[in-house]
Each structure stands twice: as C-alpha cells, then as structure tokens.
Write an enzyme that holds these catalytic residues in place. Structure first.
Site, PDB file in Angstrom:
ATOM      1  N   THR A  61      28.955 -39.463  22.959  1.00 18.90           N
ATOM      2  CA  THR A  61      27.568 -39.536  23.424  1.00 18.90           C
ATOM      3  C   THR A  61      27.362 -40.960  23.874  1.00 18.90           C
ATOM      4  O   THR A  61      28.120 -41.847  23.483  1.00 18.90           O
ATOM      5  CB  THR A  61      26.622 -39.249  22.237  1.00 18.90           C
ATOM      6  OG1 THR A  61      26.811 -37.915  21.796  1.00 18.90           O
ATOM      7  CG2 THR A  61      25.162 -39.434  22.576  1.00 18.90           C
TER       8      THR A  61
ATOM      9  N   GLY B  74      27.639 -39.432  16.892  1.00 21.86           N
ATOM     10  CA  GLY B  74      28.351 -38.933  15.720  1.00 21.86           C
ATOM     11  C   GLY B  74      27.926 -37.510  15.426  1.00 21.86           C
ATOM     12  O   GLY B  74      27.403 -36.820  16.306  1.00 21.86           O
TER      13      GLY B  74
END
Ligand code: ASP
Length: 413
Positions: free
Chosen positions: A252, A304
């Site tokens: 991300t 994460g």
C-alpha cells in the site's frame, strides 16, 4: 490496564464532561481540555512529506508541488499516483494483485486538513487512480464513502478512464495461485486441451546452477516451480511469484503532507491483500484506520494487515494519542501495542503479522513505527522529504522479521 491508569483515565473523562457542561456558546470554538501535555505550539511550520518506502521514486514530484504552494492533499496525491500508474508495482493501482477471482479491486481514502473533509472508495474495479477518486467523492458528493460498482460508476461519470487493471504479469502470478491452491476444481488446462502437456520435468526448467537448491525444497515448492515455468513466468521472476502465491502479499502507499502555512492532509491507496475474497475492504479506505488527519494535531497512515489495523482504528488512535501529548513515536508504539494486546501478546500469532504507521505531527515532528524491526532485505524503512529526500529506519516494537512458512528457497542470483 493498571488501576492507577484507569483512575487517571476517569479523571480525564470527568474533566471533559465538566467542560461539556460549561459548554461553548453557539459559534464559539469549544475548548477540548488537554490532560497534562499539549501538542507543541507551532510558530514556523515547514514543508514536509512522509510516506511508505514505495513512494521514494515519486516523493520528489510531490514535494516540488508542495514547495511551489500547491494544496497539501494534491501534493500527497501526486506521490501516491506514482505507484498507482506503475504496472510493475503489484500492490497499488494498475497491475495490483487481484482478488481470488482474478479481478483487481482497489481501496483508497483521503483527509483534507484545511477544510476538515474526507473521502473514500472501496472495492473499485477498472479505475487505477482511486486516491484521486476518493478526493472526488469528498469534493463532488455529500457522502464520504462509495464502494463497489457505485464507486466505479461515479468515477466514470467524473471522467476517470476505465481500463483493465490486471496486467499480464499479475495475471500469471494469480494463475499460479489459482492452479496450485485448488485441487478440487478445474483450473489449468485439462487432458482434452490441445495445448495440454504433462507438467514440465524439473530438469527442463531449472537452470543447472539452481537445480540443487530447488531439489532441496519441499515437494509443493518444487511443484510450484514447475507450474510457474509452465505458465511462462520468466526464470528470474519465479521465486518472487512463488513467494506471492504462498504468502499473499500486502502493500500500500500512504503519504502525509504539511506545508509552511501549517496545513496538512493525508492519503492512502492500495490494491489490498492479494487473493482476497471479492468485496473485501481492508483498512486503507477506512477513515480513522488506514489514514487520519486532524488539522489541529497531525496525520497518520498505515500499511500492513488491514484487519488488525481496523480493530485498533490505528490512524485515529495515533492522532488522538498525539492530541493528548504523546510524541509521534510514542503514539504509534501505543497503537502497535494495542495490536499485540489483541493477541494477548502471543508471539507465535504476532510473528505472522506486519504493521507500519507513518506519522506526521503539525509541528513537523514525525516517526515511522513498525511491529517488526526488519523485513527479509534489511531494516524496515520509510521515506521523508523536507527539502532532502531520504529513507529513514523505522522504530519498532519487536526485534525480528515477520515469518514466512514454510522456509523459502533463496532467490537464485
Ligand atoms: N493494509 C492493506 C490491506 O489490508 C494492505 C497493505 O497495507 O499492505 O488491504
């Protein structure tokens, strides 16, 4: 929680309640009492950006905009649109690894500090620049969040181009996953297929120098190696593809920006967890989890395991911690400890998780904090630009590297 902490927590709560009773007159700002410490007063704000390490190649362009007086959110979106447009970054935008049905679904959200607004999109198909779409939701609707087909249709209506986000590279890795993780269905060519051929013999698709290495691996990794060869995945990409099949990667980008006027914004964008269930949204489109920004305090974003971050509302928790006087590092560590607490600090379970927070306070103080100190290739890093672009090493809660199981072959040189 210790009894003493609980009691001091109660004291804070009653102070806030008391302030509520005295109340502010309509139109007057309400003062929220701050327990013992304050967010430091800012006399001279500065231009600074912080983002995940995958923004390193793009942060220069964002910082130039910021320095030139562009809006903080526009500058941050410039950074994150870099990986969104890059077909070789398989964690964001075009070329992102798809869901279990082979469809790329993207999530993003943003917060604009100066106007205290937010926008978000989840499960968007066929539109690569979802960070900008989340800003469009903020600017062109009375809503904060659009998901699925409605979000795609909204983006198309606003002129965002529609395209297939599944690149050939990502498709082959998905096929490898699909073929090797399903022994109950009919994926892969059947016996009647004119192109069917028996699985390639190890000896035909492994370079002699790698043969010993691959042969020493468990049978299922040898099988994956053969299947990867059959799918036409280039020898130098096979181990990486196998890794992604066995350990669905996350990835991300978050970027926060502060300018000289003291204005702040933050944005997060992702293709989310590889091979996820269609419709799964992680933390990235959740305002308060994957990203949060409060003009009075600061901003925080995350990469994460999204499910873990949603449960601790990481972005919001960190900003609130800073509001109550914690430094960026303390604020982030506290959020990581909450994740650890959710597993009763069970290190076996925690060893399979990753979480990284990128934190910027309104006075320009910042931190990158990670659950684990390292990843396979060295210490965990993030990226900062305040006139000088650089990587910085994250502070961490636990020493070590999140685990892969079973042990992987080394990448052939
Ligand atoms: N947080 C993202 C998600 O769970 C993935 C990542 O950051 O790597 O979708």
């Amino acid at each position: 929680m210790k009894r003493r902490d609980f009691i001091s927590g109660l004291a804070v709560t009653s102070a806030v309640a008391a302030a509520g009773q005295t109340g502010a007159k309509p139109g007057e700002p309400m003062q929220i009492p701050n327990p013992s410490k304050q967010v430091p007063r800012v006399d001279h704000a500065k231009n600074i950006m912080i983002c995940s390490a995958n923004g390193y190649s793009y942060i220069d362009a964002g910082f130039e905009k910021l320095r030139g007086g562009a809006d903080t959110l526009d500058s941050a979106i410039t950074v994150v649109s870099g990986p969104e447009n890059d077909p070789n970054d398989d964690s964001v935008g075009l070329g992102g690894l798809p869901n279990e049905e082979g469809v790329v679904e993207l999530d993003a959200c943003c917060m604009h500090g100066p106007t205290r607004r937010a926008g978000s999109v989840g499960g968007v198909r066929d539109i690569k620049n979802v960070a900008a779409v989340s800003k469009a939701v903020m600017e062109h609707t009375g809503h904060v969040m659009l998901v699925g087909e409605g979000a795609t249709r909204f983006a198309v209506a606003l002129g965002f181009p529609k395209e297939n986000l599944l690149t050939d590279r990502s498709r082959r890795i998905w096929l490898l996953w699909k073929e090797t993780h399903s022994n109950q269905d009919w994926w892969g060519p059947g016996l009647a297929d004119p192109n069917w051929k028996p699985p390639a013999a190890m000896s035909s698709n492994v370079a002699p120098s790698d043969m010993e290495l691959v042969k020493s691996q468990p049978a299922h990794i040898q099988k994956l190696y053969s299947a990867a060869a059959d799918l036409g995945i280039a020898p130098q990409d096979r181990m990486d593809a196998i890794h992604k099949v066995l350990y669905p990667p996350t990835g991300t980008i978050n970027c926060s920006a502060l300018n000289e006027k003291g204005e702040m914004s933050s944005v997060t964008t992702t293709s989310g967890l590889a091979w996820k269930l269609p419709g799964r949204c992680g933390d990235s489109p959740i305002i308060g989890a994957g990203c949060y920004c409060d003009q009075d305090v600061g901003a925080a974003g995350a990469t994460g395991n999204g499910e873990e971050n949603i449960k601790v509302a990481g972005g919001h928790t960190i900003v609130e911690n800073m509001r109550h006087g914690m430094s960026p590092e303390e604020a982030g560590m506290d959020a990581l400890k909450r994740i650890s607490r959710n597993y009763n600090h069970d290190m076996t379970r925690l060893s399979y998780l990753n979480m990284f927070y990128y934190i910027l306070r309104k006075d320009g103080a910042y931190a990158g904090v990670s659950l684990w100190s390292g990843r396979g290739d060295g210490p965990r890093r993030y990226c900062v630009h305040d006139g000088t672009r650089r990587y910085e090493t994250a502070k961490y809660l636990y020493e070590g590297v999140a685990k892969n199981w079973p042990p992987m072959p080394q990448l052939p040189k």
